[in-house]
Write a protein that holds these residues in place. Structure first.
Motif, PDB file in Angstrom:
ATOM      1  N   UNK A  20       0.546  -1.357   0.082  1.00 10.61           N
ATOM      2  CA  UNK A  20      -0.384   0.280   0.135  1.00 10.61           C
ATOM      3  C   UNK A  20       1.462   0.956   0.039  1.00 10.61           C
ATOM      4  N   UNK A  21       0.709   2.542  -1.316  1.00  9.37           N
ATOM      5  CA  UNK A  21       1.127   3.314  -1.308  1.00  9.37           C
ATOM      6  C   UNK A  21       1.680   4.609   0.532  1.00  9.37           C
ATOM      7  N   UNK A  22       1.740   5.043   0.763  1.00  8.06           N
ATOM      8  CA  UNK A  22       2.175   5.847   1.817  1.00  8.06           C
ATOM      9  C   UNK A  22       0.380   6.977   1.889  1.00  8.06           C
ATOM     10  N   UNK A  23       0.382   7.779   0.770  1.00  8.36           N
ATOM     11  CA  UNK A  23      -0.757   8.224   0.556  1.00  8.36           C
ATOM     12  C   UNK A  23      -2.638   7.736   0.573  1.00  8.36           C
ATOM     13  N   UNK A  24      -2.116   6.465   0.159  1.00 10.98           N
ATOM     14  CA  UNK A  24      -4.007   5.548   1.082  1.00 10.98           C
ATOM     15  C   UNK A  24      -3.755   4.992   1.982  1.00 10.98           C
ATOM     16  N   UNK A  25      -2.324   5.280   2.777  1.00 12.10           N
ATOM     17  CA  UNK A  25      -2.647   4.771   4.064  1.00 12.10           C
ATOM     18  C   UNK A  25      -2.953   5.595   5.172  1.00 12.10           C
ATOM     19  N   UNK A  26      -2.552   6.890   4.353  1.00 12.56           N
ATOM     20  CA  UNK A  26      -3.012   8.644   4.686  1.00 12.56           C
ATOM     21  C   UNK A  26      -3.868   8.738   4.667  1.00 12.56           C
ATOM     22  N   UNK A  27      -4.601   8.467   3.784  1.00 10.72           N
ATOM     23  CA  UNK A  27      -6.356   9.056   3.296  1.00 10.72           C
ATOM     24  C   UNK A  27      -7.289   7.527   4.143  1.00 10.72           C
ATOM     25  N   UNK A  28      -6.751   7.101   4.356  1.00 13.56           N
ATOM     26  CA  UNK A  28      -7.544   5.700   5.329  1.00 13.56           C
ATOM     27  C   UNK A  28      -7.774   6.179   6.425  1.00 13.56           C
ATOM     28  N   UNK A  29      -6.879   5.940   6.845  1.00 16.04           N
ATOM     29  CA  UNK A  29      -6.749   6.902   8.882  1.00 16.04           C
ATOM     30  C   UNK A  29      -7.387   7.968   8.777  1.00 16.04           C
TER      31      UNK A  29
END
Length: 82
Positions: free
Chosen positions: A1-10
Motif C-alpha cells: 500500500x502506498x503512503x498516500x493510501x495509508x494516510x487517506x484511510x487513516x
C-alpha cells in the motif's frame, strides 16, 4: 500500500499513529493568553552601561531532546552580557 493510501484511510477512519517522545508547545495559537506589556520603547537609547538589559530565548530541537538558548544583551553597548 502506498503512503498516500495509508494516510487517506487513516484520516477517513480517524486513526492516529503512536507518537514517541514528548512535544513541547511554546506558543498558544489564537491569542489565548494575555500579552506582556512592552516596557522598553523601540527607539530607546540607554544613557550609560548597566541601565537596561533585555533578554531573548529560543527553543531548539536536538537529536537527544531539546534545549533553550538565552541571550542577555546590555542596551548601551549592544553586546551580549550573559
Amino acid at each position: 500500500m502506498s503512503r498516500w493510501t495509508a494516510e487517506r484511510l487513516t484520516r477517513e477512519l480517524g486513526i492516529t499513529g503512536a507518537v514517541r517522545g514528548w512535544r513541547v508547545i511554546t506558543v498558544l495559537p489564537g491569542g489565548r493568553t494575555d500579552r506582556v506589556p512592552v516596557l522598553v520603547d523601540s527607539g530607546f537609547a540607554a544613557g550609560a552601561p548597566n541601565r537596561c538589559r533585555v533578554a531573548d530565548f529560543t527553543y531548539m530541537k536536538a537529536w537527544a531532546g531539546g534545549f533553550c538558548v538565552v541571550f542577555v544583551v546590555d542596551t548601551f553597548p549592544r553586546r551580549i552580557v550573559g
